[in-house]
Design a protein around this motif. Structure first.
Motif, PDB file in Angstrom:
ATOM      1  N   GLY A  14      -5.527  74.387  17.237  1.00 52.19           N
ATOM      2  CA  GLY A  14      -6.205  73.360  17.695  1.00 52.19           C
ATOM      3  C   GLY A  14      -5.693  72.426  18.873  1.00 52.19           C
ATOM      4  O   GLY A  14      -6.226  71.530  19.267  1.00 52.19           O
ATOM      5  N   TRP A  15      -4.371  72.762  19.112  1.00 49.83           N
ATOM      6  CA  TRP A  15      -3.503  71.641  19.711  1.00 49.83           C
ATOM      7  C   TRP A  15      -3.984  72.097  21.137  1.00 49.83           C
ATOM      8  O   TRP A  15      -3.927  73.025  21.865  1.00 49.83           O
ATOM      9  N   LYS A  16      -4.408  70.854  21.775  1.00 51.72           N
ATOM     10  CA  LYS A  16      -4.749  70.891  23.315  1.00 51.72           C
ATOM     11  C   LYS A  16      -3.587  70.227  24.125  1.00 51.72           C
ATOM     12  O   LYS A  16      -3.634  70.130  25.493  1.00 51.72           O
ATOM     13  N   ASN A  45      -5.740  61.739  16.555  1.00 52.19           N
ATOM     14  CA  ASN A  45      -6.022  63.014  17.340  1.00 52.19           C
ATOM     15  C   ASN A  45      -5.162  64.023  16.763  1.00 52.19           C
ATOM     16  O   ASN A  45      -5.081  64.877  17.410  1.00 52.19           O
ATOM     17  N   HIS A  48      -5.968  67.884  17.668  1.00 57.29           N
ATOM     18  CA  HIS A  48      -5.962  68.337  18.965  1.00 57.29           C
ATOM     19  C   HIS A  48      -4.488  68.144  19.587  1.00 57.29           C
ATOM     20  O   HIS A  48      -4.441  68.363  20.865  1.00 57.29           O
ATOM     21  N   LEU A 255      -8.581  65.346  25.566  1.00 59.37           N
ATOM     22  CA  LEU A 255      -8.555  66.334  24.415  1.00 59.37           C
ATOM     23  C   LEU A 255      -9.908  67.161  24.398  1.00 59.37           C
ATOM     24  O   LEU A 255     -10.144  67.800  23.405  1.00 59.37           O
TER      25      LEU A 255
END
Length: 257
Positions: A14-16, A45, A48, A255
């Motif tokens: 899920g890391w943006k 957050n 993300h 994000l």
């Protein structure tokens, strides 16, 4: 948020945006208001926004720091790049497959280098027990630079930073190369990573070509070495404030996409 609410094996999907940051003078630097702004943003957050510590500090220090209220990272590149670890349930767990070559390169030579440098002027061994490096407090006025090639002839690198520290490291191992190894291992998008630092032992992170925040108040030697690097932003704000400045400048606070 503590690490028991996130599983390192799945969270990275899920890391943006990812922050890979030094601690002293960088993530821990700046005003209390700037630190709180950054830390609150990270905690709000978590799904993300990825956090990786890239530091000269050892795992024990990191654990105590985060138990004291600093946001937990999910991965750690510690000990100036000689430790590569994941964090789960409040424990820092070494990633053996990423450390194997580092350990073989070092070959358990801490005692050897302490003995070799016992009479070197301007050096005092640091008390922390290190796994794959040997570090010293460094006095530039007393130290004799002719010692550097005497150390390096044993197949290691010497890194002097902040005019206070001298690290003896396995050849080719430092923060930048170990971070790239972790990024590759995790399959992260390098375009979404921001590195941040303030002293010369952070230089190798900026030399990776990743987006970078040279935070305000950085060691002049680091500023000089990064001045011409296209992705290294010389931030106006100090410490955590500089990180926020760079995240915004590089568009890494968006994000939604």
């Amino acid at each position: 948020m503590t690490t028991d609410t996130l599983n390192p094996a799945t969270a990275i999907t899920g890391w943006k945006s990812i922050l890979a940051t030094d601690l002293d003078g960088t993530f821990l630097g700046g005003s209390e208001a700037d630190r709180r702004e950054l830390y609150d943003y990270i905690e709000a957050n978590r799904r993300h926004f990825g956090l990786i510590f890239v530091t000269g500090r050892d795992p024990k220090f990191i654990g105590e720091l985060c138990d004291g209220g600093v946001p937990w990272p999910l991965y750690v590149v510690g000990d100036v790049g000689t430790t590569i670890a994941r964090v789960a349930d409040g424990r820092i767990e070494m990633i053996e497959e990423l450390e194997r070559e580092i350990a073989e390169n070092w070959d358990d030579r801490g005692a050897f280098f302490r003995e070799l440098l016992a009479d070197a002027p301007g050096l005092e061994p640091q008390a922390t027990p290190f796994r794959y490096r040997q570090s010293f407090h460094y006095d530039p006025q007393a130290f004799d630079d002719t010692w550097v090639p005497k150390i390096e002839e044993h197949g290691v690198d010497v890194l002097i930073s902040d005019n206070k520290y001298l690290d003896v490291l396995p050849k080719g191992v430092s923060k930048g190369p170990s971070l790239l190894r972790l990024i590759d291992h995790l399959g992260l998008d390098a375009e979404r990573v921001l590195v941040a630092g303030d002293t010369l032992n952070d230089l190798s992170m900026f030399q990776t070509g990743l987006k970078g925040a040279v935070v305000g108040g950085a060691e002049p030697a680091l500023t000089a070495h990064t001045d011409k690097l296209p992705n290294a932003l010389a931030c106006r704000r100090i410490g955590a404030g500089g990180i926020t400045e760079a995240l915004e400048r590089f568009g890494l606070t968006n994000l939604e996409n």
